[in-house]
Structures are given as C-alpha cells and as structure tokens.
Scaffold this active site. Sequence first.
Site, mmCIF file in Angstrom:
data_model
loop_
_atom_site.group_PDB
_atom_site.id
_atom_site.type_symbol
_atom_site.label_atom_id
_atom_site.label_comp_id
_atom_site.label_asym_id
_atom_site.label_seq_id
_atom_site.Cartn_x
_atom_site.Cartn_y
_atom_site.Cartn_z
ATOM 1 N N ASP A 119 -26.920 42.154 -5.813
ATOM 2 C CA ASP A 119 -27.647 43.219 -3.883
ATOM 3 C C ASP A 119 -26.159 42.376 -3.164
ATOM 4 O O ASP A 119 -25.806 41.801 -3.569
ATOM 5 C CB ASP A 119 -28.832 41.489 -4.088
ATOM 6 C CG ASP A 119 -30.387 41.628 -4.650
ATOM 7 O OD1 ASP A 119 -30.022 42.839 -4.276
ATOM 8 O OD2 ASP A 119 -31.103 40.800 -4.303
ATOM 9 N N ASP A 137 -34.082 48.340 -3.122
ATOM 10 C CA ASP A 137 -34.885 47.515 -2.303
ATOM 11 C C ASP A 137 -35.034 48.164 -1.237
ATOM 12 O O ASP A 137 -36.629 48.716 -0.785
ATOM 13 C CB ASP A 137 -34.635 46.587 -1.882
ATOM 14 C CG ASP A 137 -34.420 45.542 -3.348
ATOM 15 O OD1 ASP A 137 -34.811 46.204 -4.566
ATOM 16 O OD2 ASP A 137 -33.499 44.282 -2.723
#
Length: 162
Positions: A119, A137
């Site tokens: 991330d 995401d």
Amino acid sequence: MTSTALKTLWIAVLVIVIDHITKYLAVSNLTFGEPVPVIDHLNWTLAYNYGAAFSFLADSGGWQRWFFVGLAFVMTAFMLWWLKKLPAKITTEVVALNLVIGGAIGNVIDRILEGRVTDFIDFYIGTWHYATFNIADVAISLGAVLLIIYELFFRKENKTSA
C-alpha cells in the site's frame, strides 16, 4: 467468449497492470513508513498489509493469507460467471465487475508472491489518517460502488426496456 462480456476482461488486466506498476514505483522510490507529501491531505507512504481492509486479521499467524487468496479466487470465479452471462458490450455493470476483478487479482498477486499487500496512498485530514491503500483497493471500492448504484437505480430500468 466473444459474444459475452468476458471479452471486456482487458479492463481488469489494465487495472492489474496499473496497480503493479504503481506498487513497483512505490517500493522502488519510497522508504517504508516515511510519508512523502503530494498535495494537502495526501501523502505517498509505503506500507505493507498482512491482513485485509484496515489490516483486519493482520496479526493472525499467517492463515489469513491463504484465506484471502481463496476468497478472492471464489469471488473472481463468481464475477467471471456473471460476466459470461452478460452481453459483449461496455456497461456500468460490466465495468464495475472488471474493476473488482482487476483489484482483487492485483492484491492476490501480492499475497501469493510476497505474503502481504503493498500500500502507498495515505489520505489524511489533520492528524487523522485513513488506512493506507493502493490502486487495486481503489478499483475494488469504485467497482463495488458502481455495482450498488447500478443495482439500485438502473437494473430495473434495463429489465423493463429489454
């Protein structure tokens, strides 16, 4: 396959490619945990997620890795079946399914190869930070929202006009 929406899987492949290019750039150019300001309320911050959304089950001993891989494969198989039932044209429903598929596979590749998801997008307001996330995401979330909107506002309209 050419007569079904499966021919639109290039959208999911595009999501996977963009997701992994951006993850590669993040890993190559960022230092773990050190924010790099982009604009107000947005940093690039390299982070690794061993769980699911918001690091759910991140410290559960490792079994969650394969659970989330299996869950993603089951959900992807279901969405592929769904696409196969749809006509071969670009619609909100088709784009939404492809976004979710691409995002799910993008994160599954991380889980299989690395045991974690990379991330790097860090949204914040003041001292409050949202969970750090990635392009996969974003695709999953956008796809889910589009599916909800489609089902609530357009599904009935399309069925009555068919």
